[in-house]
Motif scaffolding. Structure first.
Motif, PDB file in Angstrom:
ATOM      1  N   VAL A  54      -5.041  -1.022  -2.063  1.00 42.46           N
ATOM      2  CA  VAL A  54      -4.215  -2.091  -1.508  1.00 42.46           C
ATOM      3  C   VAL A  54      -4.156  -3.231  -2.513  1.00 42.46           C
ATOM      4  O   VAL A  54      -5.133  -3.517  -3.184  1.00 42.46           O
ATOM      5  CB  VAL A  54      -4.822  -2.593  -0.169  1.00 42.46           C
ATOM      6  CG1 VAL A  54      -4.124  -3.817   0.326  1.00 42.46           C
ATOM      7  CG2 VAL A  54      -4.764  -1.505   0.879  1.00 42.46           C
ATOM      8  N   LYS A 113      -6.076  -3.615   9.747  1.00 44.26           N
ATOM      9  CA  LYS A 113      -5.055  -3.394  10.762  1.00 44.26           C
ATOM     10  C   LYS A 113      -3.831  -4.145  10.277  1.00 44.26           C
ATOM     11  O   LYS A 113      -3.885  -5.368  10.080  1.00 44.26           O
ATOM     12  CB  LYS A 113      -5.511  -3.905  12.117  1.00 44.26           C
ATOM     13  CG  LYS A 113      -4.560  -3.532  13.239  1.00 44.26           C
ATOM     14  CD  LYS A 113      -5.167  -3.830  14.568  1.00 44.26           C
ATOM     15  CE  LYS A 113      -6.047  -2.651  14.923  1.00 44.26           C
ATOM     16  NZ  LYS A 113      -6.412  -2.597  16.330  1.00 44.26           N
ATOM     17  N   LEU A 169     -11.586  -1.350   6.548  1.00 44.06           N
ATOM     18  CA  LEU A 169     -10.318  -0.979   7.175  1.00 44.06           C
ATOM     19  C   LEU A 169      -9.490  -2.231   7.422  1.00 44.06           C
ATOM     20  O   LEU A 169     -10.027  -3.317   7.641  1.00 44.06           O
ATOM     21  CB  LEU A 169     -10.564  -0.263   8.500  1.00 44.06           C
ATOM     22  CG  LEU A 169     -11.359   1.025   8.440  1.00 44.06           C
ATOM     23  CD1 LEU A 169     -11.655   1.523   9.847  1.00 44.06           C
ATOM     24  CD2 LEU A 169     -10.615   2.085   7.656  1.00 44.06           C
ATOM     25  N   GLU A 199      -8.643   0.802   0.284  1.00 48.13           N
ATOM     26  CA  GLU A 199      -9.009   1.305  -1.039  1.00 48.13           C
ATOM     27  C   GLU A 199      -7.945   1.036  -2.099  1.00 48.13           C
ATOM     28  O   GLU A 199      -8.239   0.553  -3.178  1.00 48.13           O
ATOM     29  CB  GLU A 199      -9.288   2.803  -0.958  1.00 48.13           C
ATOM     30  CG  GLU A 199      -9.838   3.375  -2.226  1.00 48.13           C
ATOM     31  CD  GLU A 199     -10.237   4.824  -2.071  1.00 48.13           C
ATOM     32  OE1 GLU A 199     -10.720   5.384  -3.060  1.00 48.13           O
ATOM     33  OE2 GLU A 199     -10.048   5.385  -0.994  1.00 48.13           O
ATOM     34  N   THR A 243       4.770   0.452   0.655  1.00 50.46           N
ATOM     35  CA  THR A 243       5.148  -0.274   1.861  1.00 50.46           C
ATOM     36  C   THR A 243       4.508  -1.656   1.849  1.00 50.46           C
ATOM     37  O   THR A 243       3.356  -1.802   1.482  1.00 50.46           O
ATOM     38  CB  THR A 243       4.679   0.495   3.109  1.00 50.46           C
ATOM     39  OG1 THR A 243       5.277   1.779   3.108  1.00 50.46           O
ATOM     40  CG2 THR A 243       5.065  -0.228   4.374  1.00 50.46           C
ATOM     41  N   TYR A 290       0.846  -1.191   0.000  1.00 52.69           N
ATOM     42  CA  TYR A 290       0.000   0.000   0.000  1.00 52.69           C
ATOM     43  C   TYR A 290       0.884   1.246   0.000  1.00 52.69           C
ATOM     44  O   TYR A 290       2.075   1.181   0.304  1.00 52.69           O
ATOM     45  CB  TYR A 290      -0.951   0.009   1.202  1.00 52.69           C
ATOM     46  CG  TYR A 290      -0.272   0.117   2.551  1.00 52.69           C
ATOM     47  CD1 TYR A 290      -0.187   1.340   3.212  1.00 52.69           C
ATOM     48  CD2 TYR A 290       0.281  -0.993   3.171  1.00 52.69           C
ATOM     49  CE1 TYR A 290       0.426   1.448   4.437  1.00 52.69           C
ATOM     50  CE2 TYR A 290       0.885  -0.898   4.390  1.00 52.69           C
ATOM     51  CZ  TYR A 290       0.953   0.322   5.032  1.00 52.69           C
ATOM     52  OH  TYR A 290       1.566   0.426   6.241  1.00 52.69           O
ATOM     53  N   GLU A 312      -0.660  -0.245  12.231  1.00 52.80           N
ATOM     54  CA  GLU A 312      -1.421   0.873  11.686  1.00 52.80           C
ATOM     55  C   GLU A 312      -2.770   0.385  11.182  1.00 52.80           C
ATOM     56  O   GLU A 312      -2.917  -0.773  10.795  1.00 52.80           O
ATOM     57  CB  GLU A 312      -0.676   1.518  10.517  1.00 52.80           C
ATOM     58  CG  GLU A 312       0.678   2.066  10.882  1.00 52.80           C
ATOM     59  CD  GLU A 312       1.425   2.587   9.676  1.00 52.80           C
ATOM     60  OE1 GLU A 312       1.011   2.290   8.536  1.00 52.80           O
ATOM     61  OE2 GLU A 312       2.413   3.287   9.880  1.00 52.80           O
ATOM     62  N   THR A 313      -3.752   1.275  11.174  1.00 54.55           N
ATOM     63  CA  THR A 313      -5.050   0.989  10.578  1.00 54.55           C
ATOM     64  C   THR A 313      -5.156   1.810   9.303  1.00 54.55           C
ATOM     65  O   THR A 313      -5.005   3.033   9.335  1.00 54.55           O
ATOM     66  CB  THR A 313      -6.191   1.348  11.541  1.00 54.55           C
ATOM     67  OG1 THR A 313      -6.021   0.597  12.739  1.00 54.55           O
ATOM     68  CG2 THR A 313      -7.537   1.013  10.927  1.00 54.55           C
ATOM     69  N   ILE A 314      -5.377   1.138   8.173  1.00 53.67           N
ATOM     70  CA  ILE A 314      -5.434   1.813   6.879  1.00 53.67           C
ATOM     71  C   ILE A 314      -6.743   1.463   6.179  1.00 53.67           C
ATOM     72  O   ILE A 314      -7.366   0.451   6.478  1.00 53.67           O
ATOM     73  CB  ILE A 314      -4.237   1.413   5.985  1.00 53.67           C
ATOM     74  CG1 ILE A 314      -4.264  -0.091   5.679  1.00 53.67           C
ATOM     75  CG2 ILE A 314      -2.923   1.812   6.623  1.00 53.67           C
ATOM     76  CD1 ILE A 314      -3.290  -0.508   4.611  1.00 53.67           C
ATOM     77  N   ALA A 315      -7.145   2.313   5.253  1.00 53.11           N
ATOM     78  CA  ALA A 315      -8.306   2.013   4.417  1.00 53.11           C
ATOM     79  C   ALA A 315      -7.877   1.019   3.344  1.00 53.11           C
ATOM     80  O   ALA A 315      -6.750   1.056   2.852  1.00 53.11           O
ATOM     81  CB  ALA A 315      -8.840   3.285   3.775  1.00 53.11           C
ATOM     82  N   THR A 322       2.190   4.865   1.308  1.00 55.00           N
ATOM     83  CA  THR A 322       2.305   5.653   2.532  1.00 55.00           C
ATOM     84  C   THR A 322       3.014   6.959   2.217  1.00 55.00           C
ATOM     85  O   THR A 322       3.691   7.076   1.197  1.00 55.00           O
ATOM     86  CB  THR A 322       3.102   4.904   3.620  1.00 55.00           C
ATOM     87  OG1 THR A 322       4.388   4.579   3.099  1.00 55.00           O
ATOM     88  CG2 THR A 322       2.407   3.649   4.051  1.00 55.00           C
ATOM     89  N   ARG A 323       2.864   7.909   3.114  1.00 62.76           N
ATOM     90  CA  ARG A 323       3.520   9.200   2.930  1.00 62.76           C
ATOM     91  C   ARG A 323       4.654   9.346   3.927  1.00 62.76           C
ATOM     92  O   ARG A 323       4.544   8.939   5.070  1.00 62.76           O
ATOM     93  CB  ARG A 323       2.524  10.333   3.135  1.00 62.76           C
ATOM     94  CG  ARG A 323       1.479  10.371   2.057  1.00 62.76           C
ATOM     95  CD  ARG A 323       0.687  11.655   2.109  1.00 62.76           C
ATOM     96  NE  ARG A 323       1.506  12.837   1.925  1.00 62.76           N
ATOM     97  CZ  ARG A 323       1.889  13.326   0.746  1.00 62.76           C
ATOM     98  NH1 ARG A 323       1.531  12.709  -0.348  1.00 62.76           N
ATOM     99  NH2 ARG A 323       2.603  14.406   0.679  1.00 62.76           N
TER     100      ARG A 323
END
Length: 90
Positions: free
Chosen positions: A81, A55, A53, A79, A34, A23, A74-77, A25-26
């Motif tokens: 991935v 984890k 979401l 969308e 990452t 996914y 981390e918890t990510i959306a 990341t910034r």
């Protein structure tokens, strides 16, 4: 997850706990890719819409020249991935 459905990536592959994903990341003013392992899949209502979401725990494999300082969960959306290595089926 509930009985209503499953979370899938943009290629149609299901995302389940144990999968290895990639996914975006910034870091400061840059974006890098990452790799992480999915620990749990959930969903939440954000702005009146159900958002899937994930984890995840980063593995340390990522693009860019500057190393990651933290390997926190981390918890990510889910969308943007992509599943790279499917986990073992239980």
């Amino acid at each position: 997850m509930s009985k209503r459905g499953h979370i899938h990536d943009f290629t149609g592959a299901p995302i389940v706990a144990g999968d290895t994903i990639v996914y975006a990341t910034r870091q400061a003013n840059r974006v890098r890719m990452t790799e992480a392992v999915v620990l749990k899949t959930t969903s939440a209502i954000i702005g009146g819409r159900v958002v899937p979401l994930l984890k995840v725990k980063p593995t340390g494999q990522e693009s860019g020249f500057v190393r990651r300082r933290s390997f926190r969960v981390e918890t990510i959306a889910a969308e943007h991935v992509a599943v790279t290595i499917p986990g073992d089926e239980l």
